[in-house]
Design a protein around this motif. Structure first.
Motif, PDB file in Angstrom:
ATOM      1  N   GLU A 263       0.827  -1.217   0.000  1.00 14.72           N
ATOM      2  CA  GLU A 263       0.000   0.000   0.000  1.00 14.72           C
ATOM      3  C   GLU A 263       0.859   1.264   0.000  1.00 14.72           C
ATOM      4  O   GLU A 263       0.381   2.337  -0.386  1.00 14.72           O
ATOM      5  N   GLU A 264       2.113   1.166   0.459  1.00  9.22           N
ATOM      6  CA  GLU A 264       2.992   2.334   0.382  1.00  9.22           C
ATOM      7  C   GLU A 264       3.528   2.528  -1.032  1.00  9.22           C
ATOM      8  O   GLU A 264       3.810   3.637  -1.455  1.00  9.22           O
ATOM      9  N   ILE A 265       3.688   1.414  -1.720  1.00  8.20           N
ATOM     10  CA  ILE A 265       4.300   1.485  -3.046  1.00  8.20           C
ATOM     11  C   ILE A 265       3.279   1.914  -4.105  1.00  8.20           C
ATOM     12  O   ILE A 265       3.569   2.707  -4.983  1.00  8.20           O
ATOM     13  N   LEU A 266       2.070   1.376  -4.003  1.00 11.29           N
ATOM     14  CA  LEU A 266       1.036   1.666  -4.997  1.00 11.29           C
ATOM     15  C   LEU A 266      -0.296   1.918  -4.310  1.00 11.29           C
ATOM     16  O   LEU A 266      -0.452   1.670  -3.119  1.00 11.29           O
TER      17      LEU A 266
ATOM     18  N   ASP B 128      12.551   3.655 -10.335  1.00 10.41           N
ATOM     19  CA  ASP B 128      12.388   2.462  -9.521  1.00 10.41           C
ATOM     20  C   ASP B 128      11.381   2.793  -8.418  1.00 10.41           C
ATOM     21  O   ASP B 128      11.195   3.957  -8.056  1.00 10.41           O
ATOM     22  N   PRO B 129      10.711   1.790  -7.857  1.00 13.14           N
ATOM     23  CA  PRO B 129       9.615   2.063  -6.925  1.00 13.14           C
ATOM     24  C   PRO B 129      10.041   2.829  -5.676  1.00 13.14           C
ATOM     25  O   PRO B 129       9.239   3.597  -5.125  1.00 13.14           O
ATOM     26  N   LYS B 130      11.283   2.672  -5.240  1.00 11.76           N
ATOM     27  CA  LYS B 130      11.690   3.410  -4.046  1.00 11.76           C
ATOM     28  C   LYS B 130      11.858   4.898  -4.360  1.00 11.76           C
ATOM     29  O   LYS B 130      11.426   5.755  -3.598  1.00 11.76           O
ATOM     30  N   THR B 131      12.473   5.203  -5.505  1.00 15.57           N
ATOM     31  CA  THR B 131      12.604   6.598  -5.903  1.00 15.57           C
ATOM     32  C   THR B 131      11.214   7.217  -6.084  1.00 15.57           C
ATOM     33  O   THR B 131      10.968   8.345  -5.647  1.00 15.57           O
ATOM     34  N   ALA B 132      10.309   6.465  -6.697  1.00 11.03           N
ATOM     35  CA  ALA B 132       8.952   6.977  -6.893  1.00 11.03           C
ATOM     36  C   ALA B 132       8.305   7.287  -5.541  1.00 11.03           C
ATOM     37  O   ALA B 132       7.660   8.327  -5.373  1.00 11.03           O
TER      38      ALA B 132
END
Lengths: 420, 245
Positions: free
Chosen positions: A293-296, A308-312
């Motif tokens: 849920e934090e990523i998307l 990359d997902p962390k930078t996003a």
């Protein structure tokens, strides 16, 4: 048909399975037999597609009664069919192992006659290897969905890792593309394996000689890009598998068009970048303390193609930054784009001796290409402070620290008829 | 600043370090290098004392097992001109214990840890990339040319793995060999190596492996760059699957 021809057919049919890990199990080799396993796993070669080869990855047979649209072995696909005898698989495994070509055997199969019939033949191969040939190397066995729980239990006693492939991330897609497979036939053995592994671990604490059940755990695989599920659905599914079923790994396999079927998307190339981003997000779930849920979110259900997902995540959360490298705890360091597990550990270890300067950060091997926008180091920052996320985003995209933002060839999915 | 010299052997190096640690008030202000007997060389030569070298390693192992393992890996790399760094590393390892490996802002620690890591990486790689061939008499032989002198730990690895087999490892560049037979491991040097005859079925098994190697790769995902970065070309010479490429 000779062994070589069979090997070509049955390894060619097995190559779309992404898993090739040989880690997580530690077994002393039998003194009169062949083989042991090492905790870290060992890669023995790298194929022309750059993927590691550690196991002899083959199907027992590609003669399938099922007709799954995405699969090269579907019953209506006119490919040449072959089946190994148990002896052929055993001899190949041992001959390859003795020459140090492989770490062990990865055995899967198409469904011959019935799931039970197939699984029984697969288990017999593993049983003979372990008992008659005293083989101590690694064995990864696929569970055929729909086989009896007795066979699942037996497989777990001989194999180091067992896995059931989910293949498609939703019941709806399964129904459309693999009508003979059912969700419960996949999830039930997974739950059973999870329970057996837990029981075996408890028993082994009481008695060292209690039998081990799949000591390297269970894994699964999903095909990416053959069905319309978004990344958020996929990640939440993975998160549930890790948390509730205790899986060791979820593999993502970019869909490679192997058959023409109007139920399937027409792809210019396998969606490799999407697969790559999913693996990155998967790592965030397992090693970086992130949740799906934090990523998307439902509003933004797809992983960013250019970051990359962390930078996003970092670009959406400017309030979290900058992070002072000398004071932040390990969990906070892990949230900085460009700082991974290795770098975070190095930072924590090095600052015990003296405060880390920006130069020191480079010296201990932390790559600051991306991290520099998000950290300060002994009060200093190599970037202007308080840059807005929009500015950082642009600078990262211009190559000043981002991954190559522009993909070399179009990877946009074309999904004719899928959303209709 | 005092300069010391030693005879260039591993024992000599460790006994010199042991001597300096005992006699010098601040070992980090001292340099150590190999004696080359040139005209302008300056420094005090420390004589080699094998038991002393062994005792130093043993004490370090007791005090900081991780650091001792790093020292061991470093020695495998056979890297010259880094004696002073090694001296400082050992001195700091006695002071800080195993935590020393995290002190990467210190140049000597960084140099030693990096070289040790390189040797460790090659050892791990060779555990996978070594290829045995079956000989006519039923024994197995593997040839290799690694950068680091890893034959000892590598042979130990295979002694736990291929226990019922009779096998040899041969380091072509260093002319050293290891032999495992009936539960005992021996090391030696080979002055003149003649390739023994292969068993009859060897080429057939190799052809099977080559066939597998070709078909297991997914054509749509061909990626030679990734392959080379995972498996550098310097190791291809003895890889069955890379012959004739």
């Amino acid at each position: 048909m000779d062994t070589k021809a069979k090997l070509q057919i049955l390894s060619g049919a097995a190559r779309y399975d992404a898993s090739c890990a040989s880690s997580g199990s530690r077994r002393e080799g039998p003194s009169s037999g062949t083989g042991n396993t090492s905790t870290s796993g060992i890669c023995h070669s790298w194929a022309d597609d750059g993927r590691c080869i550690s196991l002899l990855k083959i199907l027992l047979s590609n003669d399938c009664i099922y007709d799954c649209a995405y699969c090269v072995n579907r019953s209506t696909n006119p490919v040449e069919r072959a089946s190994f005898t148990a002896r052929e698989v055993i001899d190949l495994t041992l001959e390859f192992y003795r020459r140090n070509y492989i770490e062990g055997l990865f055995l899967s199969s198409a469904v011959m006659q019935s799931p039970d019939h197939t699984m029984e033949r697969m288990v017999r191969v593993a049983e003979t290897l372990r008992t008659e040939e005293q083989f101590g190397g690694y064995i990864h066995m696929k569970i055929i969905p729909g086989c009896s729980s007795e066979l699942v239990r037996k497989a777990g006693l001989y194999a180091d890792r067992i896995s059931v492939n989910i293949e498609l991330p939703s019941q709806a897609s399964l129904q459309r593309l693999a009508p003979q497979k059912h969700k419960h036939a996949i999830l039930e053995p997974m739950a059973l394996i999870g329970r057996e592994i837990a029981t075996s671990l408890v028993e082994r604490k009481v008695c060292r000689h209690a039998p081990r059940f799949a000591p390297a755990g269970q894994s699964t695989q999903m095909i990416i890009g053959a069905s319309p599920e978004n990344d958020f659905q996929i990640l939440r599914l993975s998160q549930g598998l890790y948390k509730k079923m205790n899986l060791k790994r979820v593999y993502y396999s970019a869909y490679v068009p192997v058959t023409a079927d109007n139920r399937l998307p027409a792809l210019a190339a396998p969606p490799l970048r999407r697969e790559h981003r999913l693996y990155q997000a998967d790592w965030l779930l397992r090693f970086y303390g992130f949740s799906a849920e934090e990523i998307l979110s439902d509003e933004a259900p797809h992983l960013d193609e250019s970051f990359d997902p962390k930078t996003a995540w970092a670009l959406r959360h400017p309030e979290f930054f900058p992070v002072e490298v000398n004071r932040a705890d390990y969990a906070t360091l892990l949230r900085v784009p460009g700082i991974g597990v290795v770098s975070a550990k190095r930072i924590v270890a090095a600052r015990r001796f003296s405060p880390i300067t920006p130069e020191g950060l480079k010296k201990i091997g932390v790559v600051i290409k991306r991290a520099k926008y998000f950290i300060i180091c002994s009060g200093r920052s190599s970037e202007k402070p308080d840059q807005s996320p929009t500015v950082i985003r642009q600078r990262l995209l211009l190559g000043a620290g981002g991954e190559t933002a522009v993909s070399a060839h179009p990877e946009q999915l074309v999904l004719p008829g899928l959303f209709a | 600043m005092n300069s010391y010299l030693y005879d260039g052997t591993a024992d000599g190096l460790l006994s010199a370090i042991s001597w300096i640690l005992e006699e010098e008030a601040d070992p980090e202000k001292v340099t150590l290098s190999e004696r080359k007997d040139t005209l302008f060389e300056e420094g005090f030569t420390i004589s080699t004392d094998a038991p002393r070298a062994e005792s130093l390693f043993f004490r370090l192992k007791q005090h900081a097992p991780d650091a001792a393992h790093t020292l061991y890996s470093f020695m495998l790399a056979e890297k010259g001109e880094m004696e002073t760094s090694l001296l400082h590393y050992v001195s700091l390892a006695f002071r800080h214990g195993d935590q020393v490996k995290g002190y990467l802002t210190h140049p000597a620690i960084r140099d030693i840890v990096n070289v040790a890591k390189k040797a460790g990486r090659e050892l791990h790689r060779m555990k996978g990339l070594l290829r045995f061939e079956k000989l006519q008499d039923g024994a197995y032989l593997a040839k290799m040319e690694p950068d680091c002198n890893i034959i000892h730990p590598l042979a130990y690895h295979f002694s736990r793995r291929l226990r019922a087999q009779h096998w040899f490892l041969y380091d072509v560049k260093r002319r050293t060999a290891a032999r495992w037979n009936n539960g005992s491991l021996q090391f030696g040097t080979i002055e003149q190596f003649t390739t023994p005859a292969l068993s009859e079925d060897e080429k057939k098994v190799q052809a099977l492996w080559q066939a597998f190697f070709k078909t297991i790769s997914i054509p749509d995902r061909k990626n030679p760059r990734l392959q080379k970065s995972n498996m550098p070309m310097k190791y291809w010479k003895y890889l069955v699957e890379k012959q004739g490429e």
